[in-house]
Design an enzyme around this catalytic site. Structure first.
Site, PDB file in Angstrom:
ATOM      1  N   ASP A   1     -17.186   6.281   9.847  1.00 31.16           N
ATOM      2  CA  ASP A   1     -15.945   5.574   9.500  1.00 31.16           C
ATOM      3  C   ASP A   1     -14.784   6.563   9.558  1.00 31.16           C
ATOM      4  OD1 ASP A   1     -15.500   2.651   7.968  1.00 31.16           O
ATOM      5  OD2 ASP A   1     -13.852   4.080   7.709  1.00 31.16           O
TER       6      ASP A   1
ATOM      7  N   ARG B   1       0.823  -1.224   0.000  1.00 29.35           N
ATOM      8  CA  ARG B   1       0.000   0.000   0.000  1.00 29.35           C
ATOM      9  C   ARG B   1       0.850   1.265   0.000  1.00 29.35           C
ATOM     10  NH1 ARG B   1      -5.463  -2.026   3.101  1.00 29.35           N
ATOM     11  NH2 ARG B   1      -5.779  -3.792   1.710  1.00 29.35           N
TER      12      ARG B   1
HETATM   13  C1  LIG Z   1     -13.596  -4.401   7.206  1.00 29.74           C
HETATM   14  S1  LIG Z   1     -14.504  -2.888   7.288  1.00 29.74           S
HETATM   15  C2  LIG Z   1     -15.995  -3.458   8.057  1.00 29.74           C
HETATM   16  C3  LIG Z   1     -17.249  -2.829   7.461  1.00 29.74           C
HETATM   17  C4  LIG Z   1     -18.561  -3.316   8.032  1.00 29.74           C
HETATM   18  N1  LIG Z   1     -18.677  -3.004   9.442  1.00 29.74           N
HETATM   19  C5  LIG Z   1     -18.733  -4.789   7.788  1.00 29.74           C
HETATM   20  O1  LIG Z   1     -18.591  -5.569   8.724  1.00 29.74           O
HETATM   21  O2  LIG Z   1     -19.013  -5.176   6.655  1.00 29.74           O
HETATM   22  C6  LIG Z   1     -13.657  -2.054   8.633  1.00 29.74           C
HETATM   23  C7  LIG Z   1     -13.901  -0.552   8.643  1.00 29.74           C
HETATM   24  O3  LIG Z   1     -13.451  -0.022   9.886  1.00 29.74           O
HETATM   25  C8  LIG Z   1     -12.910   1.253   9.640  1.00 29.74           C
HETATM   26  N2  LIG Z   1     -12.030   1.644  10.752  1.00 29.74           N
HETATM   27  C9  LIG Z   1     -10.805   1.155  11.087  1.00 29.74           C
HETATM   28  N3  LIG Z   1     -10.306   1.802  12.144  1.00 29.74           N
HETATM   29  C10 LIG Z   1     -11.218   2.729  12.517  1.00 29.74           C
HETATM   30  C11 LIG Z   1     -11.276   3.725  13.541  1.00 29.74           C
HETATM   31  N4  LIG Z   1     -10.270   3.903  14.424  1.00 29.74           N
HETATM   32  N5  LIG Z   1     -12.380   4.497  13.612  1.00 29.74           N
HETATM   33  C12 LIG Z   1     -13.400   4.328  12.732  1.00 29.74           C
HETATM   34  N6  LIG Z   1     -13.412   3.417  11.743  1.00 29.74           N
HETATM   35  C13 LIG Z   1     -12.326   2.611  11.631  1.00 29.74           C
HETATM   36  C14 LIG Z   1     -12.170   1.084   8.309  1.00 29.74           C
HETATM   37  O4  LIG Z   1     -11.943   2.318   7.657  1.00 29.74           O
HETATM   38  C15 LIG Z   1     -13.129   0.163   7.540  1.00 29.74           C
HETATM   39  O5  LIG Z   1     -14.013   0.862   6.709  1.00 29.74           O
END
Ligand SMILES: C[S@@+](CC[C@H](N)C(=O)[O-])C[C@H]1O[C@@H](n2cnc3c(N)ncnc32)[C@H](O)[C@@H]1O
Length: 280
Positions: free
Chosen positions: A151, A40
């Site tokens: 997010d 990345r």
């Molecule tokens: C794998 S996705 C999960 C999406 C959804 N909840 C699902 O289960 O399908 C994880 C998300 O968490 C967000 N994320 C990671 N760290 C975070 C933080 N400190 N605060 C808010 N969002 C976060 C990422 O940007 C990403 O969009």
């Protein structure tokens, strides 16, 4: 210029990135994530026309409020999601929790229903919740329903706000629900599905870093924080789970992802079933 991705990231630079990312958003970029980080960073270097990761990081990490810092965090977070992902949660909502919640609200003389999709990625999770709530609560008639969807990635929040999905993504919405809550248009020979206004109007998207203070103090009836905490270490998970507890109404529920258990995390929730926890 072509970059040799094997050599771009020194041990020191990998440590620098993982320390900053952990401090900034709780994501734990452990040794097993080294290849992901390398790939990345290479992408960001190509995009910004840099060929030296150390120089790139010197300038980006010095300015955590800068645009490239945001881009770096965006590209290091994993955004995989889909409509009705881990469908058992949606079944549990429609078959058990919603009927009981609506009855409880009626008894209490209130029509207010609040949900939070914390770590909502590109929006499929909160839109699936909106569909479930409309389908289970008389299309929302007589109810004041709002879903907060947040997010840390500004990129996914912008995509989510559009409420537009290609055919492959839309196909995970069961056909009867797709017909009712999405409409298809053609764009450059491709089918694009749009969430209907009835669904979109229930959801408010916002940028929010979960490990920072939250700019609201209302309580939620249920919180979905799925496939987010898996990227955090135990102390960060513990703090977050206890803040979720404080943000729920009594009898409210916390849903976590299927590979995330609260084992090893000190909390006050009652276990309902795997990955579903209640504030009693
Ligand atoms: C794998 S996705 C999960 C999406 C959804 N909840 C699902 O289960 O399908 C994880 C998300 O968490 C967000 N994320 C990671 N760290 C975070 C933080 N400190 N605060 C808010 N969002 C976060 C990422 O940007 C990403 O969009």
């Amino acid at each position: 210029m072509l970059l040799d991705t094997q050599d771009i990231l020194s041990e020191r630079d990998f440590r620098r990135i993982s320390d900053v990312v952990h401090r900034h958003c709780g994501i734990n970029l452990h040794e097993g994530k080294r290849e992901l980080v390398r790939a990345r960073i290479a992408k960001r270097l190509r995009h910004t026309g840099n060929n030296n990761a150390t120089d790139y990081l010197d300038s980006v990490l010095a300015d955590p409020k800068g645009q490239e810092f945001t881009q770096l965090i965006d590209c290091l977070s994993t955004n995989l999601t889909s409509f009705f992902r881990e469908n058992g949660h949606f079944q549990f909502l429609s078959d058990e929790f919603l009927p009981e919640l609506l009855a409880r609200k009626r008894r209490a003389g209130t029509n207010r229903i609040r949900a939070w999709s914390a770590g909502c990625s590109t929006g499929q999770e909160p839109y699936s919740l909106a569909i479930e709530l409309l389908a289970g609560a008389d299309e929302g008639r007589g109810w004041d329903i709002r879903i907060l969807a947040t997010d840390i990635s500004t990129h996914v929040v912008r995509t989510a706000e559009l409420g537009e999905y290609d055919k492959t993504r839309a196909e995970s919405v069961p056909p009867p629900l797709r017909q009712k809550y999405m409409h298809a248009t053609q764009s450059n020979g491709k089918t694009v599905y749009h969430m209907t206004p009835s669904v979109r109007n229930l959801v408010r998207f916002a940028y929010l870093n979960l490990i920072e203070p939250w700019p609201f103090d209302g309580r939620f009836d249920f919180i979905f924080c799925r496939n987010v905490m898996i990227y955090f270490d135990k102390p960060t998970q513990q703090t977050l789970v206890n803040r979720f507890w404080a943000s729920l109404e009594d009898k409210g529920l916390l849903f976590t992802g299927h590979s995330e258990s609260l084992t090893g995390v000190a909390h006050k929730f009652c276990y309902v079933q795997p990955t579903i926890y209640a504030k009693q």
